[in-house]
Design a protein around this motif. Structure first.
Motif, PDB file in Angstrom:
ATOM      1  N   HIS A 172       0.844  -1.199   0.000  1.00  0.00           N
ATOM      2  CA  HIS A 172       0.000   0.000   0.000  1.00  0.00           C
ATOM      3  C   HIS A 172       0.878   1.247   0.000  1.00  0.00           C
ATOM      4  CE1 HIS A 172      -3.528  -2.457   0.834  1.00  0.00           C
ATOM      5  NE2 HIS A 172      -2.791  -3.090   1.704  1.00  0.00           N
ATOM      6  N   PRO A 173       1.558   1.516  -1.113  1.00  0.00           N
ATOM      7  CA  PRO A 173       2.540   2.596  -1.112  1.00  0.00           C
ATOM      8  C   PRO A 173       1.973   3.968  -0.742  1.00  0.00           C
ATOM      9  CG  PRO A 173       2.254   1.683  -3.330  1.00  0.00           C
ATOM     10  CD  PRO A 173       1.482   0.825  -2.401  1.00  0.00           C
ATOM     11  N   ASP A 174       0.786   4.309  -1.202  1.00  0.00           N
ATOM     12  CA  ASP A 174       0.252   5.646  -0.914  1.00  0.00           C
ATOM     13  C   ASP A 174       0.036   5.855   0.582  1.00  0.00           C
ATOM     14  OD1 ASP A 174       0.287   6.265  -3.614  1.00  0.00           O
ATOM     15  OD2 ASP A 174      -1.817   5.728  -3.914  1.00  0.00           O
ATOM     16  N   GLN A 175      -0.682   4.950   1.214  1.00  0.00           N
ATOM     17  CA  GLN A 175      -0.954   5.079   2.641  1.00  0.00           C
ATOM     18  C   GLN A 175       0.307   4.900   3.474  1.00  0.00           C
ATOM     19  OE1 GLN A 175      -2.635   2.967   0.582  1.00  0.00           O
ATOM     20  NE2 GLN A 175      -4.747   3.658   0.591  1.00  0.00           N
ATOM     21  N   ALA A 176       1.149   3.963   3.086  1.00  0.00           N
ATOM     22  CA  ALA A 176       2.379   3.718   3.846  1.00  0.00           C
ATOM     23  C   ALA A 176       3.324   4.909   3.757  1.00  0.00           C
ATOM     24  CB  ALA A 176       3.066   2.443   3.358  1.00  0.00           C
ATOM     25  N   ASN A 177       3.407   5.531   2.588  1.00  0.00           N
ATOM     26  CA  ASN A 177       4.259   6.715   2.456  1.00  0.00           C
ATOM     27  C   ASN A 177       3.780   7.826   3.372  1.00  0.00           C
ATOM     28  OD1 ASN A 177       6.517   6.381   0.654  1.00  0.00           O
ATOM     29  ND2 ASN A 177       5.016   5.998  -0.960  1.00  0.00           N
ATOM     30  N   GLU A 178       2.469   8.010   3.475  1.00  0.00           N
ATOM     31  CA  GLU A 178       1.938   9.029   4.372  1.00  0.00           C
ATOM     32  C   GLU A 178       2.349   8.734   5.819  1.00  0.00           C
ATOM     33  OE1 GLU A 178      -2.261  10.900   6.002  1.00  0.00           O
ATOM     34  OE2 GLU A 178      -2.336   9.490   4.332  1.00  0.00           O
ATOM     35  N   LEU A 179       2.201   7.482   6.238  1.00  0.00           N
ATOM     36  CA  LEU A 179       2.580   7.083   7.595  1.00  0.00           C
ATOM     37  C   LEU A 179       4.071   7.300   7.827  1.00  0.00           C
ATOM     38  CD1 LEU A 179       2.129   5.639  10.328  1.00  0.00           C
ATOM     39  CD2 LEU A 179       2.455   3.478   9.091  1.00  0.00           C
ATOM     40  N   ASP A 202       6.223   9.131   6.237  1.00  0.00           N
ATOM     41  CA  ASP A 202       6.629  10.540   6.186  1.00  0.00           C
ATOM     42  C   ASP A 202       6.346  11.269   7.498  1.00  0.00           C
ATOM     43  OD1 ASP A 202       7.628  10.296   3.636  1.00  0.00           O
ATOM     44  OD2 ASP A 202       5.835  11.111   2.649  1.00  0.00           O
ATOM     45  N   LYS A 203       5.391  10.777   8.263  1.00  0.00           N
ATOM     46  CA  LYS A 203       5.015  11.443   9.515  1.00  0.00           C
ATOM     47  C   LYS A 203       5.817  10.952  10.721  1.00  0.00           C
ATOM     48  CE  LYS A 203       0.422  12.847   8.143  1.00  0.00           C
ATOM     49  NZ  LYS A 203      -1.004  12.836   8.450  1.00  0.00           N
ATOM     50  N   ILE A 204       6.644   9.944  10.538  1.00  0.00           N
ATOM     51  CA  ILE A 204       7.459   9.422  11.639  1.00  0.00           C
ATOM     52  C   ILE A 204       8.930   9.587  11.256  1.00  0.00           C
ATOM     53  CG2 ILE A 204       8.027   7.438  13.092  1.00  0.00           C
ATOM     54  CD1 ILE A 204       5.242   6.309  12.434  1.00  0.00           C
ATOM     55  N   PRO A 205       9.578  10.624  11.783  1.00  0.00           N
ATOM     56  CA  PRO A 205      10.987  10.851  11.438  1.00  0.00           C
ATOM     57  C   PRO A 205      11.840   9.610  11.725  1.00  0.00           C
ATOM     58  CG  PRO A 205      10.109  12.701  12.691  1.00  0.00           C
ATOM     59  CD  PRO A 205       9.069  11.608  12.729  1.00  0.00           C
ATOM     60  N   ALA A 245       0.778   3.518  14.761  1.00  0.00           N
ATOM     61  CA  ALA A 245       0.450   4.008  13.419  1.00  0.00           C
ATOM     62  C   ALA A 245      -0.954   4.601  13.376  1.00  0.00           C
ATOM     63  CB  ALA A 245       0.582   2.875  12.404  1.00  0.00           C
ATOM     64  N   ALA A 246      -1.886   4.003  14.101  1.00  0.00           N
ATOM     65  CA  ALA A 246      -3.254   4.533  14.145  1.00  0.00           C
ATOM     66  C   ALA A 246      -3.276   5.928  14.759  1.00  0.00           C
ATOM     67  CB  ALA A 246      -4.164   3.586  14.925  1.00  0.00           C
ATOM     68  N   LEU A 247      -2.415   6.163  15.729  1.00  0.00           N
ATOM     69  CA  LEU A 247      -2.327   7.496  16.334  1.00  0.00           C
ATOM     70  C   LEU A 247      -1.764   8.518  15.351  1.00  0.00           C
ATOM     71  CD1 LEU A 247      -0.971   6.587  19.886  1.00  0.00           C
ATOM     72  CD2 LEU A 247      -3.308   7.262  19.275  1.00  0.00           C
ATOM     73  N   VAL A 248      -0.908   8.065  14.448  1.00  0.00           N
ATOM     74  CA  VAL A 248      -0.244   8.965  13.507  1.00  0.00           C
ATOM     75  C   VAL A 248      -1.143   9.311  12.311  1.00  0.00           C
ATOM     76  CG1 VAL A 248       1.718   9.179  11.915  1.00  0.00           C
ATOM     77  CG2 VAL A 248       2.061   8.233  14.193  1.00  0.00           C
ATOM     78  N   ILE A 249      -1.759   8.302  11.692  1.00  0.00           N
ATOM     79  CA  ILE A 249      -2.550   8.576  10.479  1.00  0.00           C
ATOM     80  C   ILE A 249      -4.040   8.327  10.657  1.00  0.00           C
ATOM     81  CG2 ILE A 249      -0.634   8.203   8.884  1.00  0.00           C
ATOM     82  CD1 ILE A 249      -1.932   5.449   8.211  1.00  0.00           C
ATOM     83  N   GLY A 250      -4.435   7.809  11.789  1.00  0.00           N
ATOM     84  CA  GLY A 250      -5.843   7.521  12.028  1.00  0.00           C
ATOM     85  C   GLY A 250      -6.176   6.075  11.711  1.00  0.00           C
ATOM     86  N   LYS A 251      -7.127   5.557  12.467  1.00  0.00           N
ATOM     87  CA  LYS A 251      -7.514   4.151  12.336  1.00  0.00           C
ATOM     88  C   LYS A 251      -8.104   3.841  10.957  1.00  0.00           C
ATOM     89  CE  LYS A 251     -10.291   0.685  14.745  1.00  0.00           C
ATOM     90  NZ  LYS A 251     -11.190   0.457  15.889  1.00  0.00           N
ATOM     91  N   ASP A 252      -8.896   4.758  10.409  1.00  0.00           N
ATOM     92  CA  ASP A 252      -9.521   4.489   9.108  1.00  0.00           C
ATOM     93  C   ASP A 252      -8.488   4.323   8.001  1.00  0.00           C
ATOM     94  OD1 ASP A 252     -12.050   4.547  10.221  1.00  0.00           O
ATOM     95  OD2 ASP A 252     -12.400   6.649   9.723  1.00  0.00           O
ATOM     96  N   LYS A 253      -7.495   5.192   7.956  1.00  0.00           N
ATOM     97  CA  LYS A 253      -6.447   5.066   6.933  1.00  0.00           C
ATOM     98  C   LYS A 253      -5.612   3.819   7.163  1.00  0.00           C
ATOM     99  CE  LYS A 253      -5.943   9.917   5.724  1.00  0.00           C
ATOM    100  NZ  LYS A 253      -5.042  11.073   5.667  1.00  0.00           N
TER     101      LYS A 253
END
Length: 138
Positions: A34-41, A43-46, A111-119
């Protein structure tokens, strides 16, 4: 990322170095599927991209179970094969089945805290058994 890795290591009962590689393997798996969703996650965790790169470059140790799972995963291919290959990589780090369960809860809970459970569910729901394990109450 270091405080999160330290928390995971303590919760799972392993070293921070192993926890970091495990997170890298899991995030690498998510990137592949899942490259799109995983990239978002990621990118948000240095430090996450480096953890993925380090896990990909790490020498592959073979445990008896890991060797069997990796071999079966290679024969199966697809999502089931990817999941078996991930499990093989994680068990080769010396993680037990109980540690893998705790690792999943820690990584996906964070990860749910970072991008939300739905994503996050977009990535976890297609993995057989994982969604029910992570979200037993829906």
């Amino acid at each position: 990322m270091d405080p999160w890795i330290a928390h995971i290591a303590h919760s799972v009962g392993t070293s921070p170095a192993v926890a970091r590689l495990a997170v890298g393997h899991v995030f690498g798996f998510l990137l592949k599927r899942h490259p799109d969703q995983a990239n978002e996650l990621i990118d948000k965790i240095p430090g996450s991209r480096q953890a993925v790169a380090d896990a990909a470059a790490a020498p592959r140790k073979k445990s008896l179970l890991g060797g069997v799972l990796g071999g079966v995963g290679g024969m199966m291919g697809g999502s089931k094969g990817d999941m078996l290959a991930l499990t093989s990589d994680l068990t080769a780090l010396g993680l037990s089945a109980d540690q893998l369960k705790r690792l999943a809860h820690e990584i996906f809970g964070g990860a749910a805290l970072v991008i939300g459970k739905d994503k996050l569910r977009v990535m976890t729901d297609p993995i057989p058994g994982l969604s029910g394990f992570l979200w037993p109450n829906g």
